[in-house]
Design a protein around this motif. Structure first.
Motif, PDB file in Angstrom:
ATOM      1  N   ILE A   6       0.823  -1.205   0.000  1.00 17.14           N
ATOM      2  CA  ILE A   6       0.000   0.000   0.000  1.00 17.14           C
ATOM      3  C   ILE A   6       0.860   1.258   0.000  1.00 17.14           C
ATOM      4  O   ILE A   6       0.689   2.146  -0.849  1.00 17.14           O
ATOM      5  N   LEU A   7       1.790   1.346   0.950  1.00 14.63           N
ATOM      6  CA  LEU A   7       2.521   2.596   1.162  1.00 14.63           C
ATOM      7  C   LEU A   7       3.600   2.853   0.125  1.00 14.63           C
ATOM      8  O   LEU A   7       3.940   4.019  -0.132  1.00 14.63           O
ATOM      9  N   VAL A   8       4.148   1.807  -0.472  1.00 13.66           N
ATOM     10  CA  VAL A   8       5.208   1.990  -1.468  1.00 13.66           C
ATOM     11  C   VAL A   8       4.669   1.766  -2.875  1.00 13.66           C
ATOM     12  O   VAL A   8       4.581   2.693  -3.687  1.00 13.66           O
ATOM     13  N   HIS A   9       4.285   0.533  -3.170  1.00 14.18           N
ATOM     14  CA  HIS A   9       3.849   0.218  -4.534  1.00 14.18           C
ATOM     15  C   HIS A   9       2.538   0.917  -4.884  1.00 14.18           C
ATOM     16  O   HIS A   9       2.370   1.397  -6.017  1.00 14.18           O
ATOM     17  N   PRO A  50      12.888   7.092  -1.237  1.00 11.80           N
ATOM     18  CA  PRO A  50      13.289   5.722  -0.905  1.00 11.80           C
ATOM     19  C   PRO A  50      12.123   4.949  -0.273  1.00 11.80           C
ATOM     20  O   PRO A  50      11.328   5.520   0.482  1.00 11.80           O
ATOM     21  N   PRO A  51      12.004   3.658  -0.567  1.00 10.99           N
ATOM     22  CA  PRO A  51      10.899   2.853  -0.013  1.00 10.99           C
ATOM     23  C   PRO A  51      10.839   2.882   1.512  1.00 10.99           C
ATOM     24  O   PRO A  51       9.754   2.941   2.099  1.00 10.99           O
ATOM     25  N   ASP A  52      11.982   2.840   2.167  1.00 10.68           N
ATOM     26  CA  ASP A  52      11.996   2.857   3.634  1.00 10.68           C
ATOM     27  C   ASP A  52      11.378   4.140   4.189  1.00 10.68           C
ATOM     28  O   ASP A  52      10.692   4.123   5.223  1.00 10.68           O
ATOM     29  N   GLN A  53      11.601   5.246   3.491  1.00  8.52           N
ATOM     30  CA  GLN A  53      11.032   6.517   3.936  1.00  8.52           C
ATOM     31  C   GLN A  53       9.517   6.519   3.770  1.00  8.52           C
ATOM     32  O   GLN A  53       8.787   7.016   4.634  1.00  8.52           O
ATOM     33  N   LEU A  54       9.023   5.956   2.664  1.00 17.05           N
ATOM     34  CA  LEU A  54       7.581   5.904   2.437  1.00 17.05           C
ATOM     35  C   LEU A  54       6.894   4.970   3.435  1.00 17.05           C
ATOM     36  O   LEU A  54       5.761   5.225   3.852  1.00 17.05           O
ATOM     37  N   ILE A  55       7.565   3.886   3.796  1.00 13.88           N
ATOM     38  CA  ILE A  55       6.988   2.966   4.774  1.00 13.88           C
ATOM     39  C   ILE A  55       6.946   3.602   6.151  1.00 13.88           C
ATOM     40  O   ILE A  55       5.964   3.458   6.898  1.00 13.88           O
ATOM     41  N   THR A  56       7.993   4.322   6.503  1.00 10.65           N
ATOM     42  CA  THR A  56       8.059   4.947   7.821  1.00 10.65           C
ATOM     43  C   THR A  56       7.064   6.085   7.952  1.00 10.65           C
ATOM     44  O   THR A  56       6.362   6.212   8.965  1.00 10.65           O
ATOM     45  N   ASP A  57       6.991   6.928   6.926  1.00  7.77           N
ATOM     46  CA  ASP A  57       6.125   8.099   6.968  1.00  7.77           C
ATOM     47  C   ASP A  57       4.822   7.789   6.239  1.00  7.77           C
ATOM     48  O   ASP A  57       4.710   7.975   5.016  1.00  7.77           O
ATOM     49  N   VAL A  58       3.835   7.292   6.965  1.00  7.70           N
ATOM     50  CA  VAL A  58       2.576   6.883   6.347  1.00  7.70           C
ATOM     51  C   VAL A  58       1.778   8.072   5.821  1.00  7.70           C
ATOM     52  O   VAL A  58       0.880   7.915   5.001  1.00  7.70           O
ATOM     53  N   ARG A  59       2.114   9.282   6.273  1.00 11.00           N
ATOM     54  CA  ARG A  59       1.348  10.450   5.821  1.00 11.00           C
ATOM     55  C   ARG A  59       1.607  10.788   4.366  1.00 11.00           C
ATOM     56  O   ARG A  59       0.832  11.508   3.740  1.00 11.00           O
ATOM     57  N   SER A  60       2.700  10.274   3.797  1.00 12.19           N
ATOM     58  CA  SER A  60       2.939  10.499   2.374  1.00 12.19           C
ATOM     59  C   SER A  60       1.898   9.797   1.516  1.00 12.19           C
ATOM     60  O   SER A  60       1.718  10.138   0.347  1.00 12.19           O
ATOM     61  N   TYR A  61       1.200   8.822   2.109  1.00 12.78           N
ATOM     62  CA  TYR A  61       0.136   8.116   1.381  1.00 12.78           C
ATOM     63  C   TYR A  61      -1.090   8.991   1.166  1.00 12.78           C
ATOM     64  O   TYR A  61      -1.938   8.689   0.322  1.00 12.78           O
ATOM     65  N   GLU A 121      10.061  14.676  11.307  1.00 10.19           N
ATOM     66  CA  GLU A 121       9.094  14.723  12.410  1.00 10.19           C
ATOM     67  C   GLU A 121       8.805  13.332  12.946  1.00 10.19           C
ATOM     68  O   GLU A 121       8.700  13.118  14.161  1.00 10.19           O
ATOM     69  N   ALA A 122       8.673  12.359  12.036  1.00 10.80           N
ATOM     70  CA  ALA A 122       8.406  10.984  12.476  1.00 10.80           C
ATOM     71  C   ALA A 122       9.597  10.424  13.251  1.00 10.80           C
ATOM     72  O   ALA A 122       9.425   9.732  14.261  1.00 10.80           O
ATOM     73  N   ARG A 123      10.823  10.724  12.794  1.00 11.13           N
ATOM     74  CA  ARG A 123      12.017  10.257  13.500  1.00 11.13           C
ATOM     75  C   ARG A 123      12.113  10.882  14.886  1.00 11.13           C
ATOM     76  O   ARG A 123      12.436  10.205  15.866  1.00 11.13           O
ATOM     77  N   GLU A 124      11.824  12.176  14.991  1.00 14.83           N
ATOM     78  CA  GLU A 124      11.852  12.836  16.291  1.00 14.83           C
ATOM     79  C   GLU A 124      10.788  12.273  17.229  1.00 14.83           C
ATOM     80  O   GLU A 124      11.014  12.145  18.441  1.00 14.83           O
ATOM     81  N   LEU A 125       9.627  11.916  16.658  1.00 11.90           N
ATOM     82  CA  LEU A 125       8.562  11.337  17.477  1.00 11.90           C
ATOM     83  C   LEU A 125       8.974   9.977  18.026  1.00 11.90           C
ATOM     84  O   LEU A 125       8.711   9.650  19.198  1.00 11.90           O
ATOM     85  N   PHE A 137      10.481  20.324  -5.667  1.00 10.48           N
ATOM     86  CA  PHE A 137      11.149  20.654  -4.405  1.00 10.48           C
ATOM     87  C   PHE A 137      10.144  20.824  -3.272  1.00 10.48           C
ATOM     88  O   PHE A 137      10.452  20.540  -2.110  1.00 10.48           O
ATOM     89  N   ASN A 138       8.941  21.273  -3.576  1.00 13.95           N
ATOM     90  CA  ASN A 138       7.910  21.360  -2.537  1.00 13.95           C
ATOM     91  C   ASN A 138       7.581  19.983  -1.982  1.00 13.95           C
ATOM     92  O   ASN A 138       7.453  19.787  -0.770  1.00 13.95           O
ATOM     93  N   VAL A 139       7.443  19.001  -2.895  1.00 11.53           N
ATOM     94  CA  VAL A 139       7.144  17.636  -2.464  1.00 11.53           C
ATOM     95  C   VAL A 139       8.318  17.055  -1.685  1.00 11.53           C
ATOM     96  O   VAL A 139       8.141  16.425  -0.638  1.00 11.53           O
ATOM     97  N   LYS A 140       9.531  17.281  -2.194  1.00 12.72           N
ATOM     98  CA  LYS A 140      10.716  16.751  -1.516  1.00 12.72           C
ATOM     99  C   LYS A 140      10.857  17.321  -0.107  1.00 12.72           C
ATOM    100  O   LYS A 140      11.125  16.601   0.852  1.00 12.72           O
ATOM    101  N   LEU A 141      10.680  18.623   0.013  1.00 15.68           N
ATOM    102  CA  LEU A 141      10.801  19.256   1.324  1.00 15.68           C
ATOM    103  C   LEU A 141       9.721  18.760   2.276  1.00 15.68           C
ATOM    104  O   LEU A 141       9.971  18.553   3.466  1.00 15.68           O
ATOM    105  N   ALA A 142       8.499  18.555   1.734  1.00 17.97           N
ATOM    106  CA  ALA A 142       7.417  18.054   2.585  1.00 17.97           C
ATOM    107  C   ALA A 142       7.712  16.642   3.068  1.00 17.97           C
ATOM    108  O   ALA A 142       7.504  16.316   4.247  1.00 17.97           O
ATOM    109  N   LEU A 143       8.224  15.778   2.172  1.00 14.96           N
ATOM    110  CA  LEU A 143       8.555  14.413   2.570  1.00 14.96           C
ATOM    111  C   LEU A 143       9.692  14.395   3.599  1.00 14.96           C
ATOM    112  O   LEU A 143       9.655  13.629   4.558  1.00 14.96           O
TER     113      LEU A 143
END
Length: 366
Positions: free
Chosen positions: A105-108, A177-188, A343-347, A331-337
């Motif tokens: 779901i989150l990557v593919h 990267p796939p690991d980033q998309l899996i970690t940050d579910v809000r990108s979905y 934020e997720a790492r800090e949490l 760059f807007n999308v990149k900065l948002a991701l």
């Protein structure tokens, strides 16, 4: 919300009660339907689809009793396990363990939505750039139905010159990267909110294609036919303007793929380069035959300084503007991701530190 199969039998008989179950279920984090039949599983999925037409449903199962539910959902996922292959055969996707659903779901899922959206919008843009110069040229030739392109080379556009680059993009491109998309579910949320595929992006690409087609027509006609003569005093031929316009279409559509590509590699850059080289080779071959409309014109075009002035003028007036909009959105999308990942790492770090503090306090209390 926990509901039994016996209760579902009575609920499904009354539409108002069934609608109430959906309303209550939306307020819950999870809905558990226990001891239900295969038919009731299908009815639950169908109920959600009927009550919430805007929702997308996914059903996952590992046995033959889940087949009806999998077929009824928008997306069916089967798990290959000890209960047989019936569920995986009826599903759209199949894998061996339930934990792979998160990556699906989150990557593919997210990346397929983004890539396919870009492919669809690109095809609208590409055909606007190709076809509209003929429309704009109609104002110049009094709509006499005279075509601006050589018909043989025109047929090659979607076959050789503007097909493989976007296909490779739709298969291999990765925004993060796939690991980033899996970690940050809000990108979905991009897919849930129709961030990429909406009327604004559609009309944006149509408008960009129409504008670039207009620039191609104006610069090719006024920059060549009305202002350029050879040493013998003759003006440039009509088919030269059409050939230069077609050259600009090939260059712009291939440069467009470079603009929205996120992951560059040897394969996609080579294919884009070969698409352009094959076009010039085709034009050169057609110009050899005496019965062709382009006979002898390729040599005139390629040695003319005005050809390069007009071509680079078209690229400067179109691609650079398009590059500004594309890079700004990129760059807007990149900065948002990146912000979401930080934020997720800090949490996670804060949660870990809090857990350790609670453990220390418990030990001190003991």
């Amino acid at each position: 919300l926990v509901i039994s199969g016996e209760a579902l039998i009575h609920a499904m008989k009354n539409q108002s009660v069934a609608g109430l179950i959906v309303d209550i279920g939306e307020q819950c984090k999870a809905v558990v339907a226990c001891r239900v039949s295969p038919k009731q599983k299908q009815e639950v999925v169908t109920l959600v689809r009927e009550q919430r037409p805007e929702a997308n449903t996914l059903a996952i199962g590992d046995g033959a009793n889940d087949v009806n539910m999998i077929i009824a959902a928008h997306v069916g996922v089967g798990i290959k396990g000890v209960e047989g292959q019936q569920a995986s055969r009826a599903a759209d996707y199949a894998f061996g363990e339930f934990k792979h659903l998160r990556r699906l779901i989150l990557v593919h899922g997210r990346e397929s939505y983004r890539r396919n959206t870009t492919l669809i919008l690109y095809n609208f843009y590409k055909n606007m750039v190709l076809v509209l110069p003929q429309f704009w040229f109609g104002f110049i030739n009094a709509f006499s139905a005279q075509v601006i392109y050589d018909q043989i080379i025109f047929q090659f556009f979607n076959v050789f010159h503007a097909s493989l680059p976007i296909v490779l993009f739709a298969i291999f491109d990765e925004e993060a990267p796939p690991d980033q998309l899996i970690t940050d579910v809000r990108s979905y949320e991009a897919g849930q909110n129709d961030k990429y595929f909406n009327l604004w992006h559609y009309w944006q690409q149509v408008g960009i294609g129409g504008f670039q087609a207009f620039v191609i027509t104006v610069l090719c006609y006024y920059g060549l036919e009305l202002s350029f003569t050879y040493n013998n005093g003759f003006v440039t031929q009509y088919w030269v303007s059409g050939l230069v316009a077609f050259t600009a279409c090939v260059l712009l559509t291939n440069f467009k793929v470079l603009l929205f590509t996120n992951s560059f590699n040897f394969l996609n850059q080579t294919v884009i380069f070969l698409s352009i080289v094959v076009y010039f080779a085709n034009a050169w071959i057609l110009a050899i035959f005496q019965d062709a409309d382009l006979y002898g014109l390729f040599d005139q075009m390629i040695v003319s300084p005005r050809f390069y002035i007009v071509t680079f003028g078209i690229i400067g007036a179109t691609t650079f503007i398009d590059m500004g909009f594309t890079r700004w959105a990129y760059f807007n999308v990149k900065l948002a991701l990146q912000a979401k990942a930080t934020e997720a790492r800090e949490l996670r770090i804060t949660t870990l530190l809090l857990g350790r503090t609670l453990v220390k306090l418990s030990l001190i209390h003991i």
